[in-house]
Design an enzyme around this catalytic site. Structure first.
Site, short mmCIF file in Angstrom:
data_model
loop_
_atom_site.label_atom_id
_atom_site.label_comp_id
_atom_site.label_asym_id
_atom_site.label_seq_id
_atom_site.Cartn_x
_atom_site.Cartn_y
_atom_site.Cartn_z
N GLU A 101 -36.31 8.69 42.15
CA GLU A 101 -36.85 7.43 41.63
C GLU A 101 -37.92 6.85 42.55
O GLU A 101 -38.82 6.16 42.12
CB GLU A 101 -35.73 6.39 41.45
CG GLU A 101 -35.17 6.39 40.05
CD GLU A 101 -34.28 5.19 39.74
OE1 GLU A 101 -34.09 4.30 40.58
OE2 GLU A 101 -33.74 5.16 38.62
N HIS A 112 -22.39 31.50 44.89
CA HIS A 112 -22.01 32.43 43.82
C HIS A 112 -22.60 31.99 42.48
O HIS A 112 -22.14 32.44 41.43
CB HIS A 112 -20.48 32.51 43.74
CG HIS A 112 -19.86 32.94 45.03
ND1 HIS A 112 -19.55 34.25 45.31
CD2 HIS A 112 -19.55 32.23 46.15
CE1 HIS A 112 -19.05 34.33 46.54
NE2 HIS A 112 -19.05 33.12 47.07
N LYS A 169 -35.53 1.92 28.63
CA LYS A 169 -34.57 0.82 28.58
C LYS A 169 -34.99 -0.20 27.52
O LYS A 169 -34.15 -0.71 26.78
CB LYS A 169 -34.56 0.08 29.93
CG LYS A 169 -33.79 0.75 31.05
CD LYS A 169 -33.71 -0.24 32.20
CE LYS A 169 -33.25 0.36 33.48
NZ LYS A 169 -33.31 -0.58 34.60
O1 PA5 Z 1 -32.87 1.84 42.19
C1 PA5 Z 1 -32.87 1.13 41.20
O2 PA5 Z 1 -33.47 0.05 41.17
C2 PA5 Z 1 -32.09 1.50 39.96
O3 PA5 Z 1 -31.47 2.74 40.08
C3 PA5 Z 1 -31.01 0.47 39.69
O4 PA5 Z 1 -30.12 0.41 40.76
C4 PA5 Z 1 -30.26 0.77 38.39
O5 PA5 Z 1 -31.16 0.93 37.33
C5 PA5 Z 1 -29.29 -0.34 38.07
O6 PA5 Z 1 -29.96 -1.56 37.98
P1 PA5 Z 1 -29.21 -2.93 38.05
O7 PA5 Z 1 -28.56 -3.06 39.38
O8 PA5 Z 1 -30.27 -3.96 37.84
O9 PA5 Z 1 -28.19 -2.92 36.96
#
Ligand code: PA5
Length: 459
Positions: free
Chosen positions: A281, A310, A424
């Site tokens: 990410e 394996h 989303k």
């Molecule tokens: O790194 C990030 O920002 C994302 O992976 C969030 O942690 C994830 O989408 C969850 O978001 P939130 O904490 O707003 O529910």
């Protein structure tokens, strides 16, 4: 000198793997950029932008004190969140386990699966279970819908007492969870606005459930501090975080588009999941900071030693030259078993008799490392002296720093995730959020004849 974590890069140098490795010349020519990248990270921190570097200095006492005031009738906690809101605590708890007596048994509700979630819901006793809901944005579909299912079930079972069973961890101001928590009188903790989700495990996001589980959060923070100080202060050439960033960057430039992290311990498996999110990410980005199209990113792949020797090793040894393999090694396990001396064991395997499992595991790891080098495949070794909270804290902070530095080297924003927003928003629209219904309706999959193929079921 005692160390909290060691990075051994000898398996990826050109000495070990020839022209596919990192040469001394390429390392030397990156040295000034690396130092500049570190300064840029530290400057961003000084400006107040990168709060994750402060977290190593947190005082654990408020968290341990809070945990000590929990109702003694509580036996379990369910941590409801996703991505950066749960991966870290899950990984840490799995690796180093609870250390204090009397901590809560911990269940993580991360995925959106009706079968596994139903099984979890029906296994819980609402009278003795704490609900810890974590969402920084306060709007995440998966987290809020699962939480509300649990909240309603708990309310049916224990009435208004449910509100004493909820802990909400969210942004201090933004999102829908904060006002809901205020209106119901739930205990709340804040996620600092200058710490992004995947960098937030050392905020209340991780520390609250870990403290409730009886985990050694003081040790975790000690390890994070060791790593933060090392990354900040050690000279470039002997700095594990900077050299790991340099190696990833140089190898990426040589066509290594896949970073395999292969843990030689079941207990490190969650930590690899945590790394996978951080790496993917943070560094998978379409544009640089100047808005130019770059489409950068190194695909993180999870592997488990010895199982994947394996399963995946054949590909790593003989497939495309597009991978570096980071082996995670534990020097000392808390327990061990020995192959016994007992009549009947094949003579051809007699060299195994008297060997501990950890000794066999170490030989398997070394065998993989040497075979990779022999096949001219770069690898490196991260050694944990043990599975303690301190070692894990050092790993977490080191990788956060590595990620920030690679982001600088690539001139991208490693702290946003615009690529996950569109999906989303469409999901919200499909589920009926008024302002997004028309927006979602504007998307479709163009498909033609022969796009969807079925296997007929015989009668
Ligand atoms: O790194 C990030 O920002 C994302 O992976 C969030 O942690 C994830 O989408 C969850 O978001 P939130 O904490 O707003 O529910």
């Amino acid at each position: 000198m005692a160390s909290t974590l060691t990075y051994d890069r000898s398996g990826l140098t050109s000495l070990a793997v020839g022209e596919r490795g990192v040469s001394d010349a390429s390392r030397a020519s990156l040295s000034a950029s690396l130092a500049a990248a570190r300064s840029a990270v530290l400057d961003a921190h000084t400006r107040g932008d990168l709060g994750f570097l402060d977290l190593a200095d947190l005082d654990p006492t408020p968290f341990t004190s809070w945990a000590s005031t929990l109702d003694p009738d509580l036996t379990d906690q369910v941590v409801i969140g996703i991505g950066g809101s749960t991966l870290g605590a899950f990984a840490i708890l799995e690796t180093a386990g609870p250390s204090g007596a009397g901590g809560l048994r911990t269940h993580f509700a991360e995925n959106m699966d009706p079968v596994t979630f139903s099984a979890l819901v029906s296994s819980l006793d609402p009278a003795t279970t704490l609900l810890v809901v974590i969402t920084k944005s306060g709007t995440t579909v998966e987290t809020m819908s699962k939480f509300w299912i649990l909240y309603a079930r708990f309310r049916d079972a224990i009435g208004d007492d449910v509100d004493a069973h909820v802990i909400a961890i969210t942004d201090p101001e933004r999102g829908s969870l904060r006002p809901l928590a205020m209106s119901r009188g739930w205990k709340t903790f804040s996620v600092p606005p200058n710490v992004g989700g995947r960098f937030s495990v050392l905020t209340p996001v991780g520390l609250v459930p870990l403290a409730a589980a009886g985990f050694d959060i003081a040790g975790l923070l000690d390890g994070a501090r060791d790593a933060r100080d090392a990354a900040r202060d050690l000279p470039v050439d002997s700095n594990p975080a900077l050299q790991a960033a340099a190696d990833a960057h140089i190898l990426y430039g040589q066509g290594v588009s896949i970073y395999v992290m292969m843990a030689y311990s079941d207990l490190l498996s969650g930590l690899v999941d945590w790394f996978r999110q951080l790496w993917a990410e943070s560094l998978g980005k379409s544009t640089d900071r100047k808005g130019r199209a770059v489409h950068l990113g190194q695909t993180p792949v999870k592997a488990l030693g010895v199982v994947d020797q394996h399963s995946q090793a054949q590909l790593y040894m003989e497939g495309p030259f597009d991978k570096v393999v980071a082996l995670l090694e534990v020097a000392s396990f808390p327990t061990d078993l020995t192959v016994p001396e007992l009549d009947g064991f094949p003579e051809s395997l007699s060299h195994l008799v008297g060997r501990g499992m950890s000794e066999i595991l170490a030989a398997e790891l070394r065998g993989t490392q040497l075979a990779l080098a022999d096949a001219q495949r770069p690898s490196c070794l991260w050694s944990f002296p043990d599975l303690s909270a301190r070692s894990v804290g050092a790993f977490v902070m080191t990788w956060e720093f590595v990620t920030a530095v690679v982001g600088e080297l690539w001139d991208i924003d490693a702290f946003d995730q615009p690529g996950v927003e569109l999906g989303k928003r469409i999901a919200h629209g499909l589920l009926g959020r008024e302002d997004l219904v028309d927006f979602a309706a504007g998307f479709s999959l163009a498909s033609g004849e022969g796009s969807s193929l079925a296997i007929p079921r015989s009668e």
